[in-house]
Design a protein around this motif. Structure first.
Motif, short mmCIF file in Angstrom:
data_model
loop_
_atom_site.label_atom_id
_atom_site.label_comp_id
_atom_site.label_asym_id
_atom_site.label_seq_id
_atom_site.Cartn_x
_atom_site.Cartn_y
_atom_site.Cartn_z
N ALA A 17 -2.02 2.46 -7.24
CA ALA A 17 -3.07 2.81 -7.18
C ALA A 17 -4.13 3.46 -8.29
O ALA A 17 -5.44 2.95 -7.96
CB ALA A 17 -2.76 3.69 -6.22
N PHE B 109 -6.14 2.99 -0.35
CA PHE B 109 -5.67 3.11 -1.75
C PHE B 109 -7.07 4.08 -2.88
O PHE B 109 -6.48 4.40 -3.69
CB PHE B 109 -5.78 1.20 -2.89
CG PHE B 109 -4.75 0.59 -3.54
CD1 PHE B 109 -3.52 0.60 -2.58
CD2 PHE B 109 -4.58 -0.29 -4.66
CE1 PHE B 109 -2.39 0.60 -2.76
CE2 PHE B 109 -4.20 -0.78 -4.71
CZ PHE B 109 -2.91 -0.61 -3.97
N LEU C 50 0.25 -1.63 -0.07
CA LEU C 50 0.04 0.22 0.04
C LEU C 50 1.04 1.63 -0.15
O LEU C 50 0.56 2.22 -0.44
CB LEU C 50 -0.99 -0.04 1.49
CG LEU C 50 -1.72 -1.30 1.80
CD1 LEU C 50 -2.41 -0.99 2.69
CD2 LEU C 50 -3.02 -0.96 0.39
#
Length: 299
Positions: free
Chosen positions: A196, A261, A188
């Motif tokens: 993302a 995200f 992430l």
């Protein structure tokens, strides 16, 4: 020959005879074209007979009233086209999910991610991807037949990496929540923002594309399967509470990761450090408080 009396008493001859000579000179060219046309028609007829179906007794079956000149021309062009394709290099087989990607596949997928992040799936072209990867479009088509194939390759690569990471969750590697935070930061936080952006595009496309929805479901299933197995082990060894509601806990951290995200994709100024700390602190609190009532047992 016709004689006309013109000015100053001179006679001017209209040369029908010359016209006849000119016509005679054109006859060989006409005959040549006629011969060539006949030869072409004979070759076309032979091709048609070769393509005509044959019965079990060896007799050729009638399939229609015959081929037109245009059909024969199209057949001729198709033959040249197939001859050209025969000279093209064969396509490179797509790697199996368990096989390691080649250097060329990795370069194409990395280039496609950059292009799709900038232009989007629909606006980007195969030519754009080829230019970003530093290769010709024809060479690109040897590895991926279309944009959908590239997108499928991207999602399969991500799924394989996620499956490998979650498959390595093990009590011998430390506390489960610490391992989950390490994995979360890797996927992430440490990945470029383009990841993302592409994830957001994939989710939007999945809303109207069943094939894309299946790929997203496969990735989600891989994550949930790995997490569920690790949580069961952590509950068995006493690290997590036996009454932890696994289903709700997995749903909660999955939605938190998806929201992380989305915010990162939409906001170029997204504060990664503060958001990541909030996300993983929340995960740890949920692991302690998201419990089943004492009277209930999990199947």
């Amino acid at each position: 020959m016709v004689v006309h009396h013109g000015l100053q008493g001179r006679s001017r001859v209209t040369l029908r005879r010359d016209d006849a000579r000119s016509h005679a000179r054109s006859l060989p060219s006409m005959r040549f074209r006629t011969v060539r046309s006949k030869q072409f028609m004979r070759r076309g007829a032979a091709m048609a007979r070769a393509c005509q179906p044959v019965s079990s007794s060896g007799q050729r079956l009638q399939t229609g009233s015959g081929l037109t000149f245009g059909a024969l021309s199209e057949m001729r062009m198709n033959i040249h086209s197939h001859s050209y394709r025969a000279l093209m290099p064969p396509p490179v087989p797509a790697p199996q999910p368990s096989a390691a990607l080649s250097e060329r596949h990795i370069r194409i997928l990395d280039a496609a991610e950059r292009v799709f992040a900038r232009a989007g799936f629909h606006a980007a072209t195969m030519q754009d991807v080829a230019a970003e990867a530093g290769m010709s479009p024809g060479n690109l088509y040897r590895y991926f037949s279309a944009k959908d194939a590239i997108i499928e390759g991207m999602t399969e690569r991500d799924r394989s990496l996620i499956a490998e990471d979650f498959g390595n969750l093990c009590p011998n590697n430390g506390a489960l929540l610490d391992q989950l935070e390490k994995l979360g930061r890797r996927h992430l936080v440490h990945q470029p923002r383009e990841k993302a952006v592409i994830a957001l595009q994939i989710w939007a496309e999945a809303a109207r594309n069943p094939g894309m929805a299946r790929m997203c479901a496969d990735i989600e299933g891989t994550v949930i399967e790995g997490l569920a197995a690790a949580i069961r082990d952590a509950k068995a060894n006493g690290e997590l509470a036996p009454r932890l509601d696994e289903g709700r806990f997995l749903m909660a951290i999955s939605m938190m990761a998806d929201g992380f995200f989305c915010r990162r994709a939409m906001d170029p100024n997204f504060d990664l450090t503060a958001a990541a700390d909030t996300l993983f602190d929340g995960m740890r609190q949920l692991a302690q408080t998201m419990l089943l009532p004492e009277t209930e047992t999990q199947s």
